[in-house]
Enzyme design. Sequence first.
Site, mmCIF file in Angstrom:
data_model
loop_
_atom_site.group_PDB
_atom_site.id
_atom_site.type_symbol
_atom_site.label_atom_id
_atom_site.label_comp_id
_atom_site.label_asym_id
_atom_site.label_seq_id
_atom_site.Cartn_x
_atom_site.Cartn_y
_atom_site.Cartn_z
ATOM 1 N N SER A 131 -3.820 2.849 1.142
ATOM 2 C CA SER A 131 -3.814 4.291 1.397
ATOM 3 C C SER A 131 -4.953 4.995 0.676
ATOM 4 O O SER A 131 -5.318 4.615 -0.446
ATOM 5 C CB SER A 131 -2.485 4.866 0.903
ATOM 6 O OG SER A 131 -2.532 6.268 0.901
ATOM 7 N N TYR A 155 3.572 6.301 -6.167
ATOM 8 C CA TYR A 155 3.286 5.701 -4.858
ATOM 9 C C TYR A 155 1.866 5.119 -4.857
ATOM 10 O O TYR A 155 1.643 3.968 -4.479
ATOM 11 C CB TYR A 155 3.441 6.751 -3.748
ATOM 12 C CG TYR A 155 2.923 6.312 -2.401
ATOM 13 C CD1 TYR A 155 3.493 5.240 -1.729
ATOM 14 C CD2 TYR A 155 1.844 6.968 -1.798
ATOM 15 C CE1 TYR A 155 3.002 4.827 -0.492
ATOM 16 C CE2 TYR A 155 1.355 6.579 -0.561
ATOM 17 C CZ TYR A 155 1.936 5.501 0.079
ATOM 18 O OH TYR A 155 1.453 5.090 1.302
ATOM 19 N N LYS A 159 0.400 1.121 -4.551
ATOM 20 C CA LYS A 159 -0.605 0.616 -3.597
ATOM 21 C C LYS A 159 -1.760 -0.053 -4.351
ATOM 22 O O LYS A 159 -2.259 -1.102 -3.947
ATOM 23 C CB LYS A 159 -1.138 1.756 -2.721
ATOM 24 C CG LYS A 159 -0.118 2.291 -1.723
ATOM 25 C CD LYS A 159 0.173 1.251 -0.659
ATOM 26 C CE LYS A 159 1.274 1.694 0.281
ATOM 27 N NZ LYS A 159 1.730 0.649 1.202
HETATM 28 P P1 NAD Z 1 7.461 4.085 7.901
HETATM 29 O O1 NAD Z 1 8.420 4.454 6.826
HETATM 30 O O2 NAD Z 1 7.603 4.737 9.221
HETATM 31 O O3 NAD Z 1 7.476 2.504 8.120
HETATM 32 C C1 NAD Z 1 7.763 1.590 7.085
HETATM 33 C C2 NAD Z 1 8.751 0.580 7.642
HETATM 34 O O4 NAD Z 1 9.077 -0.359 6.592
HETATM 35 C C3 NAD Z 1 10.061 1.218 8.100
HETATM 36 O O5 NAD Z 1 10.407 0.716 9.375
HETATM 37 C C4 NAD Z 1 11.060 0.789 7.045
HETATM 38 O O6 NAD Z 1 12.371 0.692 7.569
HETATM 39 C C5 NAD Z 1 10.493 -0.539 6.624
HETATM 40 N N1 NAD Z 1 10.903 -0.957 5.277
HETATM 41 C C6 NAD Z 1 10.942 -0.205 4.159
HETATM 42 N N2 NAD Z 1 11.375 -0.948 3.123
HETATM 43 C C7 NAD Z 1 11.584 -2.202 3.605
HETATM 44 C C8 NAD Z 1 12.035 -3.401 3.017
HETATM 45 N N3 NAD Z 1 12.352 -3.479 1.721
HETATM 46 N N4 NAD Z 1 12.146 -4.504 3.795
HETATM 47 C C9 NAD Z 1 11.832 -4.428 5.122
HETATM 48 N N5 NAD Z 1 11.420 -3.315 5.733
HETATM 49 C C10 NAD Z 1 11.293 -2.209 4.979
HETATM 50 O O7 NAD Z 1 5.995 4.313 7.304
HETATM 51 P P2 NAD Z 1 4.591 4.289 8.057
HETATM 52 O O8 NAD Z 1 4.079 5.668 8.076
HETATM 53 O O9 NAD Z 1 4.687 3.523 9.304
HETATM 54 O O10 NAD Z 1 3.745 3.485 6.967
HETATM 55 C C11 NAD Z 1 3.543 2.085 7.064
HETATM 56 C C12 NAD Z 1 2.754 1.636 5.841
HETATM 57 O O11 NAD Z 1 1.517 2.358 5.781
HETATM 58 C C13 NAD Z 1 3.459 1.898 4.509
HETATM 59 O O12 NAD Z 1 3.217 0.798 3.656
HETATM 60 C C14 NAD Z 1 2.777 3.143 3.994
HETATM 61 O O13 NAD Z 1 2.793 3.198 2.573
HETATM 62 C C15 NAD Z 1 1.360 2.957 4.513
HETATM 63 N N6 NAD Z 1 0.642 4.220 4.680
HETATM 64 C C16 NAD Z 1 1.199 5.225 5.427
HETATM 65 C C17 NAD Z 1 0.537 6.433 5.547
HETATM 66 C C18 NAD Z 1 1.145 7.578 6.333
HETATM 67 O O14 NAD Z 1 0.733 8.728 6.125
HETATM 68 N N7 NAD Z 1 2.066 7.339 7.255
HETATM 69 C C19 NAD Z 1 -0.708 6.623 4.928
HETATM 70 C C20 NAD Z 1 -1.261 5.572 4.194
HETATM 71 C C21 NAD Z 1 -0.563 4.365 4.074
#
Ligand code: NAD
Length: 347
Positions: A131, A155, A159
Amino acid sequence: MAQLLISGGAGFIGSHTCLVLLEAGHHLMVIDNYHNSSPEALRRVANLAGPDAANRLNIVEGDIRNSDDLDRAFSNNKQDIEAVVHFAGLKAVGESVQQPLLYWDVNVVGSCCLLQAMQRHRCRTIVFSSSATLYGYPTQVPIPESAAVQPINPYGHSKAAVEQMLMDLSASEPGWRIARLRYFNPVGAHCSGKIGEDPRGIPNNLFPFVTQVAIGRRQELQVFGNDWPTPDGSGVRDYIHVMDLAEGHQAALDVLLQEDPQLLTLNLGSGTGHSVLDVVKAFEAVSGRSVPYTVQNRRPGDAACTVADPSQAAARLNWSTHRSLLEMCQDAWTWQQNNPKGYSTLD
Ligand code: NAD
Ligand code: UDP
């Protein structure tokens, strides 16, 4: 075509990436515990991807911190898993401040368990969701990958820790193919309006909040500050359409699977900044609805402006974004209108 393991594949970015990878012909095994997602997302992905796609999409409901769940996901396939795309994790900055140990557990311990499972199953190719939050308060905009990693909340620390874990691993053992993808601000939805972002409770992020104001679920947007050193005084971010981001994962996988082992660290962003008020105006234009707002104090921990230097991703992946802010708003609006309560059918 490859057999891939997608952790967190039911989530916002994961579901859109699953669709792109299925459309490219890959076989997917998703592991997700549905902590922040719904099984309905993957049902819709399978429908969107065409008649044979359901046969290439398998799901294990499980936790990345549980080695039995991971072993099931690695084993229940006709072919060995060639690569992992690792989305699973928690992502709410405020929650991470309240519950840091939860974030270290899910994001850091969970990633370590996943990497240990990869070692057990002799899979050494991984694309990791990092991120732009790693850059903290950036001292240079646009931000290159060489900028200092100086996260300012748990957070971001989680990362940074996983990025370090991946670097240590690649240095310790030859053969690892690793992409650490630093996302800027993923927004929007698939243009069908069938899959999109479905935050639980009151959204923390700008885009889902704006869509919920436009549809009438929330009264008004609070704009966090109009005295930032930006052209209109509101905060500037690099918004990236989630389908562009999904295609960036496909490009990263192609490079990792075709080239020699390597460690890639890449910003995935558009290189263009938009202010909060730009987003409000674009949203009003595509929806024909007004988005009332009041200006509030700055949100603690916010930076004035974060915009990617995406030139490394363009050079290494032959990938760049091509969807505009208006398309991001249009697709988010279509998703919101078609699914006013997200994936839930309950009142
Ligand atoms: P999201 O919460 O929609 O998706 C994450 C998924 O991981 C969910 O389906 C959740 O149920 C699953 N999950 C959580 N804990 C788990 C566990 N212990 N075991 C199995 N599954 C688990 O989030 P997103 O927006 O799709 O983000 C995906 C990744 O990208 C994350 O790692 C997030 O930190 C990173 N990210 C997101 C953003 C953003 O703004 N959306 C920005 C930068 C990085
Ligand atoms: N923002 C806002 N009101 C909101 C949510 C966000 O004004 O209800 C602003 C925030 O201050 C930032 C921009 O919108 O300038 C993007 O915020 P978001 O939380 O979506 O992304 P992040 O700050 O994590 O990059």
